[in-house]
Motif scaffolding. Structure first.
Motif, mmCIF file in Angstrom:
data_model
loop_
_atom_site.group_PDB
_atom_site.id
_atom_site.type_symbol
_atom_site.label_atom_id
_atom_site.label_comp_id
_atom_site.label_asym_id
_atom_site.label_seq_id
_atom_site.Cartn_x
_atom_site.Cartn_y
_atom_site.Cartn_z
ATOM 1 N N ALA A 84 0.687 -1.074 0.248
ATOM 2 C CA ALA A 84 -0.151 -0.082 0.077
ATOM 3 C C ALA A 84 0.950 1.117 0.133
ATOM 4 N N MET A 85 0.515 2.216 -0.763
ATOM 5 C CA MET A 85 0.938 3.508 -0.373
ATOM 6 C C MET A 85 0.095 4.613 -0.073
ATOM 7 N N ILE A 86 0.476 5.117 1.107
ATOM 8 C CA ILE A 86 -0.153 6.129 1.742
ATOM 9 C C ILE A 86 0.239 7.697 1.902
ATOM 10 N N GLY A 87 -0.369 8.377 2.021
ATOM 11 C CA GLY A 87 0.272 9.946 2.044
ATOM 12 C C GLY A 87 -0.858 10.752 1.800
ATOM 13 N N PRO A 88 -0.473 12.189 2.271
ATOM 14 C CA PRO A 88 -1.576 13.287 1.754
ATOM 15 C C PRO A 88 -1.634 13.501 0.335
ATOM 16 N N SER A 89 -2.619 14.378 0.169
ATOM 17 C CA SER A 89 -2.958 14.570 -1.180
ATOM 18 C C SER A 89 -1.889 15.510 -1.895
ATOM 19 N N GLY A 90 -1.461 15.041 -3.044
ATOM 20 C CA GLY A 90 -0.511 15.822 -3.907
ATOM 21 C C GLY A 90 0.852 15.388 -3.488
ATOM 22 N N CYS A 91 1.186 14.274 -2.639
ATOM 23 C CA CYS A 91 2.552 13.916 -2.179
ATOM 24 C C CYS A 91 3.375 12.970 -3.448
ATOM 25 N N GLY A 92 2.477 12.824 -4.272
ATOM 26 C CA GLY A 92 3.133 11.939 -5.628
ATOM 27 C C GLY A 92 2.684 10.421 -5.493
ATOM 28 N N LYS A 93 1.850 10.121 -4.832
ATOM 29 C CA LYS A 93 1.618 8.597 -4.963
ATOM 30 C C LYS A 93 1.194 8.347 -6.475
ATOM 31 N N SER A 94 0.374 8.736 -7.127
ATOM 32 C CA SER A 94 -0.049 8.414 -8.317
ATOM 33 C C SER A 94 1.010 8.802 -9.418
ATOM 34 N N THR A 95 1.923 9.745 -9.200
ATOM 35 C CA THR A 95 2.842 9.801 -9.996
ATOM 36 C C THR A 95 3.968 8.732 -10.051
ATOM 37 N N PHE A 96 4.096 8.216 -8.643
ATOM 38 C CA PHE A 96 5.130 7.098 -8.487
ATOM 39 C C PHE A 96 4.550 5.909 -9.225
ATOM 40 N N ILE B 268 -5.580 -4.472 4.325
ATOM 41 C CA ILE B 268 -5.180 -5.411 3.126
ATOM 42 C C ILE B 268 -4.071 -5.518 2.964
ATOM 43 N N SER B 269 -3.055 -4.811 3.240
ATOM 44 C CA SER B 269 -1.773 -4.820 2.681
ATOM 45 C C SER B 269 -0.607 -5.536 3.620
ATOM 46 N N ASP B 270 0.380 -5.908 2.802
ATOM 47 C CA ASP B 270 1.263 -6.673 3.735
ATOM 48 C C ASP B 270 2.465 -5.582 4.020
ATOM 49 N N LYS B 271 2.623 -4.764 2.949
ATOM 50 C CA LYS B 271 3.715 -3.675 3.140
ATOM 51 C C LYS B 271 2.992 -2.343 2.917
ATOM 52 N N THR B 272 3.551 -1.322 3.724
ATOM 53 C CA THR B 272 3.089 0.019 3.193
ATOM 54 C C THR B 272 4.103 0.842 3.319
ATOM 55 N N ALA B 273 3.994 1.884 2.332
ATOM 56 C CA ALA B 273 4.833 3.043 2.230
ATOM 57 C C ALA B 273 4.087 4.180 2.595
ATOM 58 N N VAL B 274 4.795 5.006 3.134
ATOM 59 C CA VAL B 274 4.420 6.506 3.542
ATOM 60 C C VAL B 274 5.102 7.545 2.687
ATOM 61 N N PHE B 275 4.311 8.243 1.794
ATOM 62 C CA PHE B 275 4.821 9.296 1.264
ATOM 63 C C PHE B 275 4.395 10.451 1.917
ATOM 64 N N LEU B 276 5.287 11.618 1.918
ATOM 65 C CA LEU B 276 4.718 12.914 2.606
ATOM 66 C C LEU B 276 5.120 13.838 1.635
ATOM 67 N N THR B 277 4.291 15.116 1.844
ATOM 68 C CA THR B 277 4.551 16.140 0.925
ATOM 69 C C THR B 277 5.669 16.681 0.196
ATOM 70 N N GLY B 278 5.999 16.590 -1.182
ATOM 71 C CA GLY B 278 7.209 16.809 -1.630
ATOM 72 C C GLY B 278 7.597 15.687 -2.358
ATOM 73 N N GLY B 279 6.969 14.631 -2.428
ATOM 74 C CA GLY B 279 7.257 13.330 -2.980
ATOM 75 C C GLY B 279 8.429 12.591 -2.135
ATOM 76 N N GLU B 280 8.611 12.814 -1.057
ATOM 77 C CA GLU B 280 9.390 12.056 -0.219
ATOM 78 C C GLU B 280 8.911 10.838 0.265
ATOM 79 N N LEU B 281 9.573 9.540 0.018
ATOM 80 C CA LEU B 281 9.249 8.172 0.992
ATOM 81 C C LEU B 281 9.856 8.358 2.271
ATOM 82 N N VAL B 282 8.940 8.533 3.383
ATOM 83 C CA VAL B 282 9.627 8.573 4.555
ATOM 84 C C VAL B 282 9.534 7.321 5.435
ATOM 85 N N GLU B 283 8.778 6.394 4.928
ATOM 86 C CA GLU B 283 9.080 5.195 5.804
ATOM 87 C C GLU B 283 8.572 4.002 5.030
#
Ligand code: ATP
Ligand code: MG
Lengths: 307, 330, 278
Positions: free
Chosen positions: C60-72, C238-253
């Motif tokens: 799963a990829m989570i993070g605030p709107s506009g942080c680049g999840k769709s882009t990734f 539903i997910s086994d792994k989770t990636a958290v993006f934050l504003t600016g398109g950074e993958l923080v964890e």
């Protein structure tokens, strides 16, 4: 993205993991298709180039091989004798036609558009008017000529005069003016109207004071483009009887022959001298057209910047 | 405003009454303007039917009302099935088939040029062309659309027929091409209707949402797949509408076909023959005032009425089509 | 298509039988990004992201709107190629091959990596033809019985029972949730190896959402699923792994989902998950 899907190299990628799928044929199909539709797109461009080239060479040969002097061309009127024929009467008639067409079509056309956009309730009458507009735009121009011939030239007995031609052209371009005016009115944001209503203005005051001024550049652009369409129209004028004079028209009640009808007269003659007179006339007509379109584009750009 | 000086009843009129009245007047006048377009249509119907009646029945409807005698001068059977068109000949003959043939032959021939080329151009513009190419190609095609038909007629008589078709007819078929030919008419009308097909079709294709394209690309479709299997089917009603408009335009086209195809009313399978369309006939018989009351003059309206009804049918077909096949994704 | 692939069924359903124990296998990386940057013009939407996405797991990829999840997500199957302004830096490997190498054909790549979009986008075609579309453009319609393949995909997308009697009616006549399941069926019909899902349930009501969540769990038996979601509970479910993006398109964890939700390393992740942030 810099690498476009279809430009991405793929041919030599046999060993890569994604090309256990052989896409060679898929991409070849795409290329062939692109080749075909590109060639088709260029067909229109080539034809335009040929057409303009043909007019320019015939114009040039008219000057050199047939001794058509531009000075004579602009100072003489139509004539049965090729060496005496000129375009002055036709130009004068066309300019007058434009002026009277504009007067006749502008106010009624803009008025109709204001009614339809600003006042008309959503009922059957309105829908009828709108549907009728769409159909009028599809009526062949020669039919407008028949209408003017029966109703004005012979019906009320105007005779084959310039005003009858202007009426035919005005009716012909009216739908164009109405539709483009409607678009210009629709482009005026409702916030402007509301601002005016909030000060206690009536609808008519709002339209006159706020909506029309804001829409005017768009309306002018549409009107000029409509007149550019009218200036090249030939068939309605022929129906009205414009072919049969070589004299210059001095006013709306004189018989006339305009630029396009004069060109038709010349182009239909078998002698090459007349064909080249026609080319010279077309060069003048196209110059008028390009100038009118230029003005319209200038207005549109200026308008878009203002918004 | 009245409310400030005249509280209470002020909001029901007061000094605004004049303005409200002039608003009503403006509304009435503007409605009058809008009715003129309807009157124009009614006038076209009336004038065409009225004068055509004098061709078929010897008197206009208006004259019949005043008691003119009615005798059928031309039967509809003759008009629609006769194969010799010479209404004002010493031995007249009123079979309009040859000029109907001329119009339909040129319309069909032109469609074979404008539909494939216009559609291909639309796909190229909407799906393949880079913004830079698009921004040049579109205005160029608009110029093509803005050139007066008389100029296309000139192009046909001064270039297409003598320079392109003449040598071909001579070299390949041993035909000595005259000034006019059916093929020249088909080509020139085809060329002039390309921009109609391409611009209306392109509008329809551009209106297809990118969602659909992306859905297909994500499945590994090529641009060719997307253009032919997603965009074209999704925009098909707009694309067909453009075909109908182009055909309607070709039917009513006058100056280009007159100068391209000529004045010889005849039914022929030879594309290098001279033919006459309905519109070319009308041009050849236009005489202003002098001809009123003659068969020539009356026949103008009979042919004009038929032409008008043909294009009206196309317009109605177009309306119906647009309503029936509204693009689903909208 | 290679011959060895031809031996396998195009649609692997009956998931339970085939993929028993898939989740017990040690993680095998199928997608790997290293120092990935994505720009739109001058604006950076993805900032130096490195991540290894395991095979046959739900990431799963989570993070605030506009942080680049769709882009990734779009950079994985090179859908960003469709955006003129998009530009990419860094590497992204699929099965060990950099998808941005000169010799990679995005069309081929997308035949291996399916995608489901945020907004359902069925084609204006019949339900049957929507699902068959991918098989047709990929030239697989000769190799398989199209009707069977369509049925399998629709069953796998839990839509079969609702549409089996109206396969010829338009895909646009379905409800929003049905449309989205249709799009999922369309994506899995050609049997990709990875399924990218961009907020597939965001336009759906709770019932439709839970259907899709069940579906994802099933799909993960044999597909690698990468899913973008705004719904924290959904990611946790539903997910086994989770990636958290934050504003600016950074993958923080990026970690096991349980770790992210119960014991994250980064304070910002904790803030985001508990709603103090974004
Ligand atoms: N086509 C585009 N052109 C230019 N900039 C874009 C484009 N798409 C996205 N961006 C920008 O890139 C950044 C990331 O966008 P993206 O759509 O990837 O965010 P997201 O995390 O999916 O957001 P959301 O949760 O709202 O869907 C945003 O700042 C956005 O403005
Ligand atoms: Mg998003």
């Amino acid at each position: 993205m810099s690498t476009d899907t279809d430009d991405a190299p793929f041919a030599e990628s046999e060993e890569t993991p994604f090309t256990d799928i052989d896409l060679g044929w898929e991409h070849r199909k795409n290329r062939i298709f692109l080749g075909i539709i590109f060639a088709a797109s260029m067909f229109g461009v080539v034809m335009l180039a040929l057409l303009l080239l043909d007019v320019v060479t015939d114009f040039y040969r008219g000057q050199t091989e047939f001794g058509i002097s531009l000075i004579d061309f602009f100072t003489r009127d139509g004539s049965r004798r090729q060496e005496l024929a000129g375009f002055r009467g036709a130009i004068v008639a066309s300019v007058m036609l434009m002026i009277f067409t504009a007067i006749l079509a502008f106010f009624v056309g803009v008025g109709s558009a204001i009614y339809l956009e600003e006042y008309a309730p959503d009922n059957r009458v309105t829908r009828l008017i709108e549907a009728n507009l769409a159909n009028l735009a599809g009526v062949p121009s020669i039919v407008y000529g028949l209408l003017a011939l029966a109703a004005f030239v012979n019906g009320i007995g105007l005779g084959p005069i310039l005003l009858a031609g202007a009426i035919a052209l005005a009716l012909l371009v009216m739908p164009i003016i109405i539709v483009s005016t409607q678009e210009a009115l629709r482009a005026v944001p409702d916030s402007m109207r509301n601002g005016s209503y909030a000060t206690g203005a009536t609808k008519w005051q709002t339209i006159r004071g706020v909506v029309l001024p804001a829409a005017m550049p768009g309306i002018m652009t549409g009107t000029i483009l409509a007149l550019a369409r009218a200036i090249g129209e030939t068939a309605p004028l022929i129906m009205v009887g414009a072919l049969f004079t070589n004299r210059i028209a001095w006013g709306p009640f004189d018989r006339f022959s305009a630029m396009p009808t004069q060109i038709y007269n010349w182009a239909a003659e078998p002698e090459p001298h007349f064909i080249h007179l026609a080319a010279t006339g077309i060069a003048v007509l196209l110059a008028f057209l390009f100038a009118m379109n230029g003005i319209a584009i200038y207005l549109r750009n200026k308008y878009e910047r203002d918004l | 405003m009245s409310t400030e000086t005249d509280p209470g009843p002020g909001i029901t009129g007061g000094t605004a009454r004049d303005d409200i009245e002039s608003n009503r007047r403006a509304r009435r006048i503007l409605f009058g303007c809008a009715s003129i377009t309807v009157l124009t249509t009614l006038a076209i119907f009336f004038v065409l039917f009225d004068n055509a009646a004098s061709y078929f029945f010897g008197a206009r409807f208006t004259e019949m009302l005043m008691g003119a005698s009615v005798e059928q001068t031309v039967t509809f059977t003759e008009f629609f099935t006769g194969t010799r068109w010479a209404p004002s000949h010493a031995t007249p003959s009123h079979g309009a088939l040859p000029i109907i043939f001329g119009t339909l032959a040129i319309t069909v021939g032109a469609a074979f040029v404008s539909i494939p080329i216009g559609t291909a151009t639309a796909i190229y513009l909407s799906e393949y062309a880079s913004p830079a190419v698009r921004s040049k190609l579109k205005p160029t095609l608009e110029i093509l659309a803005g050139i007066p038909t008389i100029v296309y007629g000139y192009f046909a008589i001064a270039f297409i027929n003598p320079v392109i078709l003449g040598p071909i007819a001579g070299a390949l078929f041993g035909i000595n091409l005259g000034r006019y030919s059916l093929l020249s008419g088909m080509l020139v009308v085809g060329i002039m209707t390309i921009p109609m097909v391409s611009s209306i079709s392109e509008d329809a294709m551009s209106a297809v949402p990118d969602d659909l394209r992306n859905g297909a690309y994500a499945l590994g479709a090529t641009k060719y797949n997307v253009s032919t299997r997603i965009v074209l089917p999704a925009s098909i009603s707009g694309v067909f509408a453009s075909y109908i408009l182009a055909v309607s335009r070709a039917i009513g086209e006058t100056m280009a076909v007159t100068l391209a195809a000529g004045f010889n009313a005849n039914i022929t399978a030879n594309p290098f023959d001279e033919v006459m369309t309905m519109t070319a006939y009308m041009v050849s018989r236009a005489r202003g005032t002098s001809a009123v009351g003659t068969v020539d003059y009356q026949s103008l309206f009979a042919v004009g009425l038929l032409l008008f009804l043909m294009t009206l049918a196309m317009n109605l077909l177009n309306d119906w089509f647009k309503r029936r096949f509204q693009e689903e994704y909208r | 298509m290679s011959t060895e692939q031809n031996n396998e069924p195009i649609i692997k359903t009956g998931v339970q039988n085939v993929a028993i124990g898939a989740r017990d296998r040690p993680d095998e990386t199928v997608l790997e990004a290293t120092n990935l940057d994505v720009y739109y013009g001058d604006e950076r939407a993805i900032d130096d992201v490195s991540i290894e996405i395991p095979e046959t797991k739900v990431t799963a990829m989570i993070g605030p709107s506009g942080c680049g999840k769709s882009t990734f997500l779009r950079s994985i199957n090179r859908m960003n190629d469709q955006i003129d302004a998009a530009r990419i830096d860094g590497d992204l490997y699929f099965q060990g091959k950099n998808v941005y190498d000169e010799d990679v054909d995005p069309v081929a790549l997308r035949r291996k990596i399916g995608m489901v979009f945020q907004k359902p986008n069925p084609f204006p075609k019949s339900i049957h033809d929507n699902v068959a579309y991918g098989l047709r453009v990929q030239g697989k319609d000769d190799d398989v019985n199209l009707d069977e393949a369509v049925e399998r995909a629709l069953r796998a997308a839990a839509l079969w029972d609702e549409v089996k009697d109206k396969l010829d009616s338009s895909g646009l006549d379905l409800s929003g949730g049905q449309q989205q399941r249709l799009c999922i069926a369309r994506a899995i019909a050609p049997d990709p190896e990875v399924l990218l899902m961009d907020e597939p349930a965001s336009a759906l009501d709770p019932i439709a959402t839970s259907k899709i969540e069940d579906l994802i769990a099933d799909l993960a038996e044999e597909y690698t699923v990468v899913i973008v979601t705004h719904n924290m509970q959904q990611a946790a479910r539903i997910s086994d792994k989770t990636a958290v993006f934050l504003t600016g398109g950074e993958l923080v964890e990026f970690d096991d989902t349980t770790t992210i939700f119960e014991n994250p390393d980064d304070n910002r992740v904790e803030d985001y998950i508990t709603g103090k942030f974004g």
